[in-house]
Scaffold this active site. Sequence first.
Site, short mmCIF file in Angstrom:
data_model
loop_
_atom_site.label_atom_id
_atom_site.label_comp_id
_atom_site.label_asym_id
_atom_site.label_seq_id
_atom_site.Cartn_x
_atom_site.Cartn_y
_atom_site.Cartn_z
N GLY A 1 -3.47 0.92 8.94
CA GLY A 1 -3.27 -0.31 9.72
C GLY A 1 -3.01 -0.01 11.18
N GLY B 1 -0.11 4.46 9.27
CA GLY B 1 -1.33 4.78 8.54
C GLY B 1 -2.59 4.05 9.00
N TYR C 1 -1.32 0.00 -9.76
CA TYR C 1 -2.04 0.11 -8.48
C TYR C 1 -3.54 -0.10 -8.68
CZ TYR C 1 -3.71 1.99 -4.04
OH TYR C 1 -4.34 2.14 -2.82
N GLY D 1 0.64 -4.58 7.74
CA GLY D 1 0.92 -3.16 7.51
C GLY D 1 0.41 -2.31 8.67
N ALA D 2 0.64 -2.80 9.88
CA ALA D 2 0.06 -2.13 11.06
C ALA D 2 1.06 -1.21 11.74
CB ALA D 2 -0.47 -3.17 12.04
N SER E 1 -9.50 0.00 -2.75
CA SER E 1 -9.47 1.45 -2.99
C SER E 1 -10.49 1.80 -4.06
CB SER E 1 -8.07 1.87 -3.46
OG SER E 1 -8.10 3.20 -3.89
#
Length: 307
Positions: free
Chosen positions: A25, A23, A173, A19-20, A148
Amino acid sequence: MLGSEGAGGPRRPTIVITGATSGVGLATARVLARQSVEVVIVGRPAGDPEGVSRSLREETHNPSVSWAVADLSRMEEVRRLATELLGRFPRLHGLLNNAGGIFFKRQETPEGIERTWALNVLSPFLLTNLLFPALRAAAPSRVVNVASEAHRMGRLRWNDLEGRARYSGWSAYNQSKLALILLTQELARRWDGTGVTVNAVHPGFVRSRFGHNNNGLSAGLLRFAERVFAIPPERAALAVAPLLTASEWEGVSGCYFVHGQVASPSRRAGDRAAAGRIFEALCRQVGLPAATPGQPFPLLGETSRIP
Ligand SMILES: NC(=O)c1ccc[n+]([C@@H]2O[C@H](COP(=O)([O-])OP(=O)(O)OC[C@H]3O[C@@H](n4cnc5c(N)ncnc54)[C@H](OP(=O)(O)O)[C@@H]3O)[C@@H](O)[C@H]2O)c1
């Protein structure tokens, strides 16, 4: 700083970031690239990981930023990615399991898995286990899971982990991040003595593309809160990147970090029996053989044996 001495002097540590392309990442990839780390950014084709890695190379003057493509919500793709990475990098010093998301409407992946569970839990679990041989070969090495503070509201619905009977995006989530912290601790116990550490981190409430894939009131409220309260990804990255490279955290494993410091996760996230149970459940779900309690994961590296 992680790394190793080769015949030609110190070698750059190699760190994979999922996920780079956006955001947290992307911002973490930028920080690490500036530290001369060999960064491998993983993203979906739509996020243009090739273009992102090119920009990072130019911006940071680090020629060792490369990329790989995978839709991490599909376990078939996770396996293919792991095989590719093991071929390209027999030694890995770090893995940042950062890709994640929230889905306000229940969706299933083409493999029939609820999307939050697939992307936020199963995918990092499978990728981490498949990459373990390369991490162990480069030990001391580190895995960091982006969790999180939302885990505090999470509950594991043992009879309905994928929300088939009842679904809410936030519950799914919160549950996924609780499961990720439990897994982090279970892996730390199983990997004790291997030189591979694993920790979880809350990056902060970050102004990113998080949740932007959704519509409706909840999505609108999230975007409003983000505009008012959230921190820029660059600030989050300053709390995440040191967990992968700073000598201060060498050997530290099984911890949960908030604001760059060790924090106590929720009481539910400290439930050792639940950690073992979720680990076994995930092994069954992705088709990895269950491990003997107290032993390191048994199969690592033998991807050919994994269906
Ligand atoms: N933002 C926050 O306030 C916050 C707070 C606590 C924790 N987190 C966690 O931080 C992590 C990063 O989120 P973010 O805030 O940086 O959000 P983001 O900007 O949406 O970034 C998420 C990244 O994950 C990638 N991704 C999403 N689905 C994927 C898939 N199926 N396969 C491969 N990559 C995929 C996205 O790539 P694409 O470009 O392909 O979509 C993107 O690069 C997540 O795990 C999130 O749960 C965020």
